[in-house]
Design a protein around this motif. Structure first.
Motif, PDB file in Angstrom:
ATOM      1  N   ALA A   7       3.012  53.287  -8.090  1.00 43.42           N
ATOM      2  CA  ALA A   7       2.884  54.630  -7.528  1.00 43.42           C
ATOM      3  C   ALA A   7       2.988  54.630  -6.015  1.00 43.42           C
ATOM      4  O   ALA A   7       3.175  55.687  -5.404  1.00 43.42           O
ATOM      5  CB  ALA A   7       1.556  55.255  -7.956  1.00 43.42           C
ATOM      6  N   ARG A   8       2.892  53.468  -5.398  1.00 44.98           N
ATOM      7  CA  ARG A   8       3.024  53.350  -3.940  1.00 44.98           C
ATOM      8  C   ARG A   8       4.463  53.101  -3.511  1.00 44.98           C
ATOM      9  O   ARG A   8       4.718  52.893  -2.314  1.00 44.98           O
ATOM     10  CB  ARG A   8       2.128  52.217  -3.433  1.00 44.98           C
ATOM     11  N   ILE A   9       5.392  53.147  -4.453  1.00 49.70           N
ATOM     12  CA  ILE A   9       6.782  52.839  -4.126  1.00 49.70           C
ATOM     13  C   ILE A   9       7.697  53.919  -4.677  1.00 49.70           C
ATOM     14  O   ILE A   9       7.642  54.262  -5.851  1.00 49.70           O
ATOM     15  CB  ILE A   9       7.188  51.468  -4.705  1.00 49.70           C
ATOM     16  N   GLY A  10       8.527  54.465  -3.807  1.00 51.02           N
ATOM     17  CA  GLY A  10       9.589  55.368  -4.222  1.00 51.02           C
ATOM     18  C   GLY A  10      10.892  54.603  -4.182  1.00 51.02           C
ATOM     19  O   GLY A  10      11.247  54.028  -3.144  1.00 51.02           O
ATOM     20  N   THR A  11      11.628  54.559  -5.291  1.00 49.22           N
ATOM     21  CA  THR A  11      12.813  53.710  -5.335  1.00 49.22           C
ATOM     22  C   THR A  11      13.928  54.364  -6.141  1.00 49.22           C
ATOM     23  O   THR A  11      13.678  55.202  -7.014  1.00 49.22           O
ATOM     24  CB  THR A  11      12.461  52.325  -5.926  1.00 49.22           C
ATOM     25  N   LYS A  12      15.158  53.980  -5.818  1.00 47.13           N
ATOM     26  CA  LYS A  12      16.330  54.431  -6.580  1.00 47.13           C
ATOM     27  C   LYS A  12      17.309  53.274  -6.689  1.00 47.13           C
ATOM     28  O   LYS A  12      17.665  52.659  -5.680  1.00 47.13           O
ATOM     29  CB  LYS A  12      17.015  55.621  -5.904  1.00 47.13           C
ATOM     30  N   ALA A  13      17.712  52.984  -7.908  1.00 46.76           N
ATOM     31  CA  ALA A  13      18.654  51.897  -8.158  1.00 46.76           C
ATOM     32  C   ALA A  13      20.014  52.460  -8.569  1.00 46.76           C
ATOM     33  O   ALA A  13      20.126  53.601  -9.020  1.00 46.76           O
ATOM     34  CB  ALA A  13      18.119  50.972  -9.253  1.00 46.76           C
ATOM     35  N   GLY A  14      21.026  51.642  -8.412  1.00 43.09           N
ATOM     36  CA  GLY A  14      22.377  51.998  -8.843  1.00 43.09           C
ATOM     37  C   GLY A  14      23.067  50.776  -9.408  1.00 43.09           C
ATOM     38  O   GLY A  14      22.866  49.664  -8.916  1.00 43.09           O
ATOM     39  N   TRP A  15      23.860  50.963 -10.453  1.00 43.00           N
ATOM     40  CA  TRP A  15      24.552  49.832 -11.064  1.00 43.00           C
ATOM     41  C   TRP A  15      25.897  50.287 -11.602  1.00 43.00           C
ATOM     42  O   TRP A  15      26.041  51.349 -12.182  1.00 43.00           O
ATOM     43  CB  TRP A  15      23.701  49.226 -12.179  1.00 43.00           C
ATOM     44  N   PHE A  16      26.898  49.474 -11.375  1.00 43.53           N
ATOM     45  CA  PHE A  16      28.234  49.722 -11.915  1.00 43.53           C
ATOM     46  C   PHE A  16      29.038  48.447 -11.728  1.00 43.53           C
ATOM     47  O   PHE A  16      28.957  47.805 -10.672  1.00 43.53           O
ATOM     48  CB  PHE A  16      28.926  50.895 -11.218  1.00 43.53           C
ATOM     49  N   GLY A  17      29.837  48.071 -12.752  1.00 42.93           N
ATOM     50  CA  GLY A  17      30.596  46.830 -12.648  1.00 42.93           C
ATOM     51  C   GLY A  17      29.646  45.674 -12.404  1.00 42.93           C
ATOM     52  O   GLY A  17      28.653  45.501 -13.113  1.00 42.93           O
ATOM     53  N   SER A  18      29.927  44.885 -11.377  1.00 43.47           N
ATOM     54  CA  SER A  18      29.050  43.759 -11.064  1.00 43.47           C
ATOM     55  C   SER A  18      28.051  44.079  -9.953  1.00 43.47           C
ATOM     56  O   SER A  18      27.311  43.196  -9.519  1.00 43.47           O
ATOM     57  CB  SER A  18      29.884  42.534 -10.658  1.00 43.47           C
ATOM     58  N   ALA A  19      28.027  45.326  -9.501  1.00 44.95           N
ATOM     59  CA  ALA A  19      27.139  45.702  -8.399  1.00 44.95           C
ATOM     60  C   ALA A  19      25.765  46.123  -8.911  1.00 44.95           C
ATOM     61  O   ALA A  19      25.648  46.794  -9.940  1.00 44.95           O
ATOM     62  CB  ALA A  19      27.753  46.835  -7.585  1.00 44.95           C
ATOM     63  N   ARG A  20      24.741  45.739  -8.167  1.00 47.41           N
ATOM     64  CA  ARG A  20      23.365  46.128  -8.472  1.00 47.41           C
ATOM     65  C   ARG A  20      22.684  46.477  -7.144  1.00 47.41           C
ATOM     66  O   ARG A  20      22.408  45.596  -6.333  1.00 47.41           O
ATOM     67  CB  ARG A  20      22.603  44.990  -9.170  1.00 47.41           C
ATOM     68  N   GLN A  21      22.431  47.775  -6.914  1.00 46.18           N
ATOM     69  CA  GLN A  21      21.873  48.247  -5.645  1.00 46.18           C
ATOM     70  C   GLN A  21      20.478  48.824  -5.868  1.00 46.18           C
ATOM     71  O   GLN A  21      20.168  49.324  -6.957  1.00 46.18           O
ATOM     72  CB  GLN A  21      22.770  49.342  -5.025  1.00 46.18           C
ATOM     73  N   GLU A  22      19.657  48.806  -4.833  1.00 44.09           N
ATOM     74  CA  GLU A  22      18.361  49.475  -4.896  1.00 44.09           C
ATOM     75  C   GLU A  22      17.879  49.755  -3.482  1.00 44.09           C
ATOM     76  O   GLU A  22      18.048  48.939  -2.576  1.00 44.09           O
ATOM     77  CB  GLU A  22      17.324  48.639  -5.646  1.00 44.09           C
ATOM     78  N   ALA A  23      17.262  50.920  -3.301  1.00 40.98           N
ATOM     79  CA  ALA A  23      16.741  51.303  -1.990  1.00 40.98           C
ATOM     80  C   ALA A  23      15.495  52.141  -2.175  1.00 40.98           C
ATOM     81  O   ALA A  23      15.376  52.879  -3.159  1.00 40.98           O
ATOM     82  CB  ALA A  23      17.795  52.092  -1.202  1.00 40.98           C
ATOM     83  N   GLY A  24      14.580  52.029  -1.237  1.00 40.70           N
ATOM     84  CA  GLY A  24      13.363  52.816  -1.371  1.00 40.70           C
ATOM     85  C   GLY A  24      12.372  52.562  -0.260  1.00 40.70           C
ATOM     86  O   GLY A  24      12.684  51.943   0.767  1.00 40.70           O
ATOM     87  N   VAL A  25      11.145  53.039  -0.485  1.00 40.62           N
ATOM     88  CA  VAL A  25      10.079  52.981   0.510  1.00 40.62           C
ATOM     89  C   VAL A  25       8.792  52.518  -0.159  1.00 40.62           C
ATOM     90  O   VAL A  25       8.455  52.974  -1.262  1.00 40.62           O
ATOM     91  CB  VAL A  25       9.835  54.364   1.153  1.00 40.62           C
ATOM     92  N   MET A  26       8.077  51.612   0.510  1.00 38.26           N
ATOM     93  CA  MET A  26       6.724  51.235   0.099  1.00 38.26           C
ATOM     94  C   MET A  26       5.721  51.941   0.999  1.00 38.26           C
ATOM     95  O   MET A  26       5.934  52.041   2.218  1.00 38.26           O
ATOM     96  CB  MET A  26       6.545  49.722   0.191  1.00 38.26           C
ATOM     97  N   PHE A  27       4.637  52.407   0.394  1.00 34.96           N
ATOM     98  CA  PHE A  27       3.605  53.135   1.127  1.00 34.96           C
ATOM     99  C   PHE A  27       2.310  52.337   1.116  1.00 34.96           C
ATOM    100  O   PHE A  27       2.046  51.563   0.177  1.00 34.96           O
ATOM    101  CB  PHE A  27       3.361  54.496   0.479  1.00 34.96           C
ATOM    102  N   ASP A  28       1.464  52.533   2.164  1.00 33.87           N
ATOM    103  CA  ASP A  28       0.148  51.910   2.138  1.00 33.87           C
ATOM    104  C   ASP A  28      -0.779  52.698   1.210  1.00 33.87           C
ATOM    105  O   ASP A  28      -0.360  53.696   0.597  1.00 33.87           O
ATOM    106  CB  ASP A  28      -0.426  51.782   3.555  1.00 33.87           C
ATOM    107  N   ALA A  29      -2.007  52.251   1.092  1.00 32.18           N
ATOM    108  CA  ALA A  29      -2.928  52.877   0.140  1.00 32.18           C
ATOM    109  C   ALA A  29      -3.211  54.333   0.476  1.00 32.18           C
ATOM    110  O   ALA A  29      -3.546  55.130  -0.410  1.00 32.18           O
ATOM    111  CB  ALA A  29      -4.231  52.085   0.093  1.00 32.18           C
TER     112      ALA A  29
END
Length: 332
Positions: free
Chosen positions: A247-269
């Protein structure tokens, strides 16, 4: 196994100690003491990135930073971060940003309905719209965005295109300062491929989001709540974590072919952003594996655990964004 990280690259990530950990002349980075400063945390993140990407192999481009209350964020990783790449479903955050920008300007509402016709459904694509088989139907724009960012629904991309055509979407992103984060138009003006970004631009878009400079407070909260929800992507960064940590992490992944991407933000408590990441991987083995066992996805899971440990003793900076309480239900 071919190790891609050389000493020059390792030294570029951070300290000499980091390079030693990467190249086997020091103890494991995971054994490092809890970081007490943003720079220490950034060095631990750099070591984790270098080790895990070398193990996974393939090509990696990334940008990762740790918030620093004393000044600008500490850069942990800047690995070919300005290369323009296919972002795949990571760019669904950019698509949602453009749609929510129109909501903020009063041109759209989350409660307005969009038509789901058989011709707009992506057959066999990721998500839920291709599963129900009940067309024609309609959903609210808010529902479409929720499907877009949680289960990464491909049909939801086309539903967003109905209210924000490709050309307009790209103009909105350029105006917000993201000229390389662009969808790819096709003959139908309301449809597009998800297009390109750079690790640095994706990172900076997320930083602007949590800073409150990208969208209105209401739209910012809406978007972050989707990215942090329990049903958002759990195979990568968030996999080796408890539900409270996820719940402290907002993330979005993407995948297609041989690519595997992910980006997001970690939050403190307290809900303040403490680490922002954009990780783009390609060329690893098992390109037909879109699950948690893909080498790049496994690497991100290990990185995620180590990234969170590195920043766990630090306070974030800027606005706080508390995740809504999760209340599991047994029906009734």
């Amino acid at each position: 196994m071919t190790i891609r990280v050389n000493r020059r690259t390792a030294l570029g990530f951070g300290t000499v100690a980091t390079a030693g950990a990467v190249l086997g002349t020091a103890g494991p980075a995971s054994a490092a003491a809890t970081a007490t400063t943003p720079r220490q945390a950034a060095d631990q993140v750099a070591a984790a990135y270098a080790q895990e990407t070398a193990l996974a192999g393939g090509s990696w481009r990334a940008y990762v930073s740790v918030a620093d209350p004393a000044g600008p964020p500490q850069v942990a990783v800047a690995d070919e971060s300005n290369v323009v790449l296919q972002a795949y479903s990571v760019n669904k955050v950019a698509v949602a940003t453009a749609v929510l920008d129109k909501v903020d300007r009063g041109l759209l509402t989350l409660s307005q309905r969009v038509d789901v016709t058989a011709s707009i459904v992506v057959p066999g694509g990721d998500g839920i719209f291709s599963l129900d088989g009940a067309y024609p139907s309609s959903v609210t724009l808010g529902h479409a965005l929720a499907a877009l960012l949680t289960v990464s629904d491909d049909t939801a991309v086309r539903l967003c295109g109905l209210v924000c055509p490709a050309a307009e979407l790209n103009q909105i992103l350029v105006a917000k300062g993201f000229p390389n984060t662009q969808v790819e138009p096709v003959a139908n003006p309301n449809r597009f491929y998800l297009g390109t970004s750079t690790p640095r631009e994706t990172h900076d878009l997320l930083r602007a989001l949590v800073a409150g400079t990208l969208l209105s407070p209401a739209s910012t909260s809406f978007l972050l709540n989707l990215l942090r929800s329990p049903i958002a992507f759990t195979d990568g960064i968030r996999r080796e974590m408890s539900s409270a940590e996820r719940a402290r992490i907002g993330t979005k992944a993407g995948w297609f072919g041989s690519a595997r991407q992910e980006a997001g933000v970690m939050f403190d408590a307290a809900g303040a952003p403490v680490l922002t990441y954009a990780l783009f991987a390609d060329g690893q083995a098992r390109a037909d594996d879109f699950g948690a066992t893909h080498p790049a996805v496994q690497a991100r899971a290990r990185m995620g655990r180590r990234f969170l440990t590195a920043v766990d003793g630090l306070a974030g900076t800027g606005r706080t964004h508390r995740a809504p309480a999760h209340r599991p239900s047994n029906g009734g």
